[in-house]
Design a protein around this motif. Sequence first.
Motif, PDB file in Angstrom:
ATOM      1  N   LEU A  67       1.334  -1.004  -0.348  1.00 48.82           N
ATOM      2  CA  LEU A  67      -0.024  -0.073  -0.031  1.00 48.82           C
ATOM      3  C   LEU A  67       0.627   1.545  -0.292  1.00 48.82           C
ATOM      4  O   LEU A  67       1.131   1.641   1.277  1.00 48.82           O
ATOM      5  N   ASN A  68       1.258   1.718  -0.921  1.00 46.21           N
ATOM      6  CA  ASN A  68       1.804   2.469  -1.732  1.00 46.21           C
ATOM      7  C   ASN A  68       1.413   4.186  -0.497  1.00 46.21           C
ATOM      8  O   ASN A  68      -0.014   4.108  -0.574  1.00 46.21           O
ATOM      9  N   LYS A  69       1.912   5.206  -0.706  1.00 47.72           N
ATOM     10  CA  LYS A  69       1.436   6.646   0.263  1.00 47.72           C
ATOM     11  C   LYS A  69       2.088   7.570  -0.948  1.00 47.72           C
ATOM     12  O   LYS A  69       3.539   7.489  -1.252  1.00 47.72           O
ATOM     13  N   GLU A  70       0.918   8.351  -1.140  1.00 52.64           N
ATOM     14  CA  GLU A  70       0.982   9.574  -2.388  1.00 52.64           C
ATOM     15  C   GLU A  70       2.388  10.579  -1.497  1.00 52.64           C
ATOM     16  O   GLU A  70       1.247  11.070  -0.496  1.00 52.64           O
ATOM     17  N   ILE A  71       3.094  11.037  -2.293  1.00 53.04           N
ATOM     18  CA  ILE A  71       3.756  12.364  -1.794  1.00 53.04           C
ATOM     19  C   ILE A  71       3.944  13.143  -2.491  1.00 53.04           C
ATOM     20  O   ILE A  71       5.058  14.327  -1.963  1.00 53.04           O
ATOM     21  N   PHE A  72       3.305  13.136  -3.673  1.00 58.10           N
ATOM     22  CA  PHE A  72       4.059  14.757  -4.643  1.00 58.10           C
ATOM     23  C   PHE A  72       2.680  14.708  -4.815  1.00 58.10           C
ATOM     24  O   PHE A  72       1.646  13.985  -5.541  1.00 58.10           O
ATOM     25  N   THR A  73       2.584  15.844  -5.663  1.00 59.34           N
ATOM     26  CA  THR A  73       1.549  16.174  -6.582  1.00 59.34           C
ATOM     27  C   THR A  73       2.197  16.017  -7.622  1.00 59.34           C
ATOM     28  O   THR A  73       2.455  16.182  -8.447  1.00 59.34           O
ATOM     29  N   VAL A  74       0.395  16.217  -8.796  1.00 54.24           N
ATOM     30  CA  VAL A  74       0.613  15.771  -9.720  1.00 54.24           C
ATOM     31  C   VAL A  74       0.953  17.627 -10.860  1.00 54.24           C
ATOM     32  O   VAL A  74       1.223  17.797 -12.004  1.00 54.24           O
TER      33      VAL A  74
END
Length: 533
Positions: free
Chosen positions: A347-354
Amino acid sequence: MRKLICYILILSNLLFNGCVEKSVQGTKSEGTRNYVVYNIGKSPEDLIMLNNHDFRQQDLLINLFEGLVTSDEKGKIKPAIAESWSLNKDETCYTFKIRKTATWNNGEDITAEDFVTFFSQVLNKDRDNVYAKQLYCIFGAEDYKKGKGDFSNVAVRALDEKTLEIRLNYPCNYFLNILAEPIYSLRKINEDLVSWKKNYKNILYSGCYKIDNILDNGDARLKKNEEYWNNSSVKSEDIMVTFIDSSEASLAAFESSKIDIFTNPPISELSNLSASGKISKIPFYGIGTLVFNLRKEGVIQDSNLRKSISAAVSRKEISKEALNDTVKPATAYIPPNVSDGMNGQYLNKEIFTVEPEKAKALDLISKSKYENNKEELKLIYLDSVENKKICDTIAKQLRENLKLKVQCKGYSLEEFSQVIRENDYDIAKVNYESSYDYPPSFLERYTSESEMNLFGYKNAEFDTRVERAKREKDMVKKVQDLREAENILMDDMPIVPLYFTNSVICKKNNIDGIYTNKRGNIKLDKVYIKVEA
């Protein structure tokens, strides 16, 4: 210099194209041939394939040979030559049962001793093997690879003709993920694999196909291996594999029905191909990145500047406009849907924005040592149409959002290696690819001792976290270490993920049964030509 070029090749998805179109025997009208033609791209130098990370060339391995286990398109580990396996109580010893029906294409039994010989060859100190460290989890493997003792000290043993035991240094719940990679497909590593186009009849094949003929133009005709343990499931009797090393020439051959399947067409043609229903995008474990030169003194050493660059880029624009939606914006250091080593998903963690975070970017650069209009940052890339578009887009974004002065310059492979060796750059656009399906494999390349860390990043705590995550048996603690390792990268920002790559597969509408493993390798055992009623 040669070693540096090797690692640059490992780090980068080269987009260079050839200029020669090869012919394929058969008619030009779609659907009239009785065999499928797959263009693999550049022809492999050998069928050993341990000295590079060209996953597309490994499509040959995965169809000509087979390992103890394999993985399906969702990454689940499946029995292959080993019909079953067991694990001891402390999870450090695997016992594999080789199928009684597993034979080489000449009818001889495949035995546990064949695998002992195979691993001894793979780990031989004189073998150029960029994957060797993957197997250092095996007891004695590292010492043997470094020339300390013989293979009898390595814990890979044949208990009997059909039973193989492999003992590990520590619990390694991703060990089967490693063994499922095409490079661990069983083959006799010898001169026949080196001169495969000349000696193809001498090669022993363990997979669903064997090479039946090499045409005058170098193309390979594959024939169903009747001795393969699961040959009844193989759909096509014959497959032709071509080696057109140019996306434009491949597309021309595809449109004239000389080939039925190829990958990564020219970006400019994607819309038309998509509208005709002839393409599919398959994720594989590649990441397009910006890497900072931390071996160079000066403003690039300022982490606030590096963080501001990360915040200022539009990953969405790079993915959608520069690369025509062939990739996915990267919001983490680890791609989604990576295996957790237990036939599940991490389960990955989003740490950047598109989208760019302009206010954050401006605040960060105001805290940095960068002075507007006084310093120009040099952004280098391997020269290709796609890389130029990406870097020009990034330079424009940084100029508009941060008032940064950025000079973009493309180089040939040897020139690129020279520039990196001489520290004559600030930022490099580089593509990475994981070599197996497990979260630490995406992070370990940034550790201090990694041979692929050419850019000078060093953080002892990061190294500790990644190494501990590889060895940790408790999944909760393992994830904690991985999360903390990502947090350290976020704080130091030695690398900026831009996008996760896809393999774009083009196929004729009358071709069915094509599928890939989770890494994107194309399997041909179920491929066939549909016959319309």
